[in-house]
Design an enzyme around this catalytic site. Structure first.
Site, PDB file in Angstrom:
ATOM      1  N   HIS A  71       0.514  14.223  -2.584  1.00  0.00           N
ATOM      2  CA  HIS A  71       1.748  13.448  -2.717  1.00  0.00           C
ATOM      3  C   HIS A  71       2.906  14.423  -2.901  1.00  0.00           C
ATOM      4  O   HIS A  71       2.956  15.150  -3.899  1.00  0.00           O
ATOM      5  CB  HIS A  71       1.685  12.522  -3.937  1.00  0.00           C
ATOM      6  CG  HIS A  71       0.626  11.478  -3.849  1.00  0.00           C
ATOM      7  ND1 HIS A  71       0.171  10.777  -4.946  1.00  0.00           N
ATOM      8  CD2 HIS A  71      -0.073  10.991  -2.793  1.00  0.00           C
ATOM      9  CE1 HIS A  71      -0.751   9.917  -4.583  1.00  0.00           C
ATOM     10  NE2 HIS A  71      -0.927  10.031  -3.273  1.00  0.00           N
ATOM     11  N   ASP A  92      -4.090   6.617  -7.277  1.00  0.00           N
ATOM     12  CA  ASP A  92      -4.446   6.623  -5.863  1.00  0.00           C
ATOM     13  C   ASP A  92      -5.824   7.256  -5.666  1.00  0.00           C
ATOM     14  O   ASP A  92      -6.083   8.366  -6.126  1.00  0.00           O
ATOM     15  CB  ASP A  92      -3.393   7.413  -5.078  1.00  0.00           C
ATOM     16  CG  ASP A  92      -3.576   7.303  -3.571  1.00  0.00           C
ATOM     17  OD1 ASP A  92      -4.350   6.446  -3.135  1.00  0.00           O
ATOM     18  OD2 ASP A  92      -2.912   8.081  -2.853  1.00  0.00           O
ATOM     19  N   SER A 136      -1.332  15.153  -6.749  1.00  0.00           N
ATOM     20  CA  SER A 136       0.046  14.670  -6.811  1.00  0.00           C
ATOM     21  C   SER A 136       0.838  15.659  -7.657  1.00  0.00           C
ATOM     22  O   SER A 136       0.792  16.857  -7.387  1.00  0.00           O
ATOM     23  CB  SER A 136       0.074  13.248  -7.388  1.00  0.00           C
ATOM     24  OG  SER A 136       1.387  12.732  -7.396  1.00  0.00           O
TER      25      SER A 136
END
Length: 321
Positions: free
Chosen positions: A165, A258, A138
């Site tokens: 992400h 996540d 991310s």
């Protein structure tokens, strides 16, 4: 006069694990000098045990571990790793990993049987890669993943599925961003193609990735489940089902949690899960969540993880001569 086999003293808290390790070490041809319950021992007792190496499966804060690390004049190996079920495909690989730690230190016993794996086939550009690892990231991820790929040779029998992400507007730019200065083939998803060794597949941001029964890539217009786009959790489970147990995951810099639960499922099936360390990560929240959950086998900088993966591949897929 027959030469005495190298002697190993085993300290393992779990009685079942202790029994399994004794059997495996004996099969290798090593001599088991001691395999007592650690709860019955004090640090001063260890000085009376004469061995060529110690193998420990103890809690990190164990006083026995602390004493041996400070006072032992023979090698101390920390951990044999989680032992897969004997009928699991990963069990021979676990045996090879353990033997690979012991043999360089103790030599090859005159008696016993060394574990082996079948040699991997020569990589075929028309065939599936031998291993597929997920790179999850991310915030700060593109820089970390680029450093990782810049260090890792693209000639390995390996492919990556890269779940990042990021704003959808940058999806098409990711191959250029992370592919500079390395030989990896960085690709946006092409439905109908097959994932091949030497490739890094960028997971679509707003569309779900999938695999058809014949292994070809598929894309759905359905959004990813959950709050993250793409869902690293879903990608990890997808790759595990399609390529397990010959798969793994590295969680790089990022925010949020996540993928944590799916990393636990990878661990349960015997696959490797690694994380970028807090020192090198621009944002350590996501890899830290995997580490705090107890699911990370290894931590390091992107460069350290690349070097470790190259060694891991050589060890996992090498055949005994």
């Amino acid at each position: 006069m027959t030469e005495q086999a190298p002697g190993i003293a085993l300290l393992a808290c779990d009685a079942g694990q202790r029994q399994q390790l004794v059997q495996v070490l004996s099969t290798f041809g090593y001599r088991i000098v001691s395999a007592e319950d650690p709860a019955s021992l004090q640090p001063e007792d260890l000085a009376q045990i004469k061995v060529d190496a110690w193998l420990l499966e103890l809690a990190d804060e164990s006083p026995l571990t602390e004493w041996l690390l400070e006072h032992s004049d023979v090698p101390v190996l920390l951990g044999a790793g989680e032992i897969p079920a004997a009928d699991c495909e990963d069990y021979p690989r676990w045996q090879c990993r353990l033997y690979g730690k012991l043999q360089p230190l103790l030599g090859t016993p005159a008696q016993g049987q060394a574990p082996s794996l079948a040699a991997p086939p020569t990589p075929n550009p028309e065939a599936h890669p031998i291993c597929v690892w997920v790179l999850g990231a991310s915030l700060g991820g593109p820089s970390a993943v680029k450093r990782f790929l810049d260090t890792l040779p693209a000639s390995l029998p390996l492919a990556f599925v890269y779940a990042q992400h990021i704003d959808p507007g940058f999806e098409q730019q990711l191959p250029q961003v992370i592919g500079r200065q390395n030989d990896w083939k960085i690709l946006n998803c092409r439905p109908g193609s097959r994932l091949q060794a030497g490739e890094v597949l960028v997971v679509p941001i707003n569309r779900q990735l999938g695999f058809a029964e014949d292994g070809t890539l598929a894309v759905s217009d359905e959004p990813w489940p959950g709050p993250y786009q793409p869902s690293i959790e879903t990608v990890l489970d997808l790759v595990s089902r399609q390529f397990g147990p010959a798969c793994g995951a590295i969680i790089f810099s990022g925010m949020g949690e996540d993928g944590v639960a799916a990393c636990g499922r990878l661990r349960q099936q015997g696959s490797e899960v690694w994380t970028q360390d807090t020192v090198s990560a621009a944002c350590a929240t996501m890899p830290g969540a995997v580490l705090d959950a107890g699911f990370s086998h290894r931590q390091g900088s992107p460069e350290e993880l690349a070097a470790a993966l190259e060694r891991w591949l050589a060890r996992e897929w090498s055949a005994a001569s």
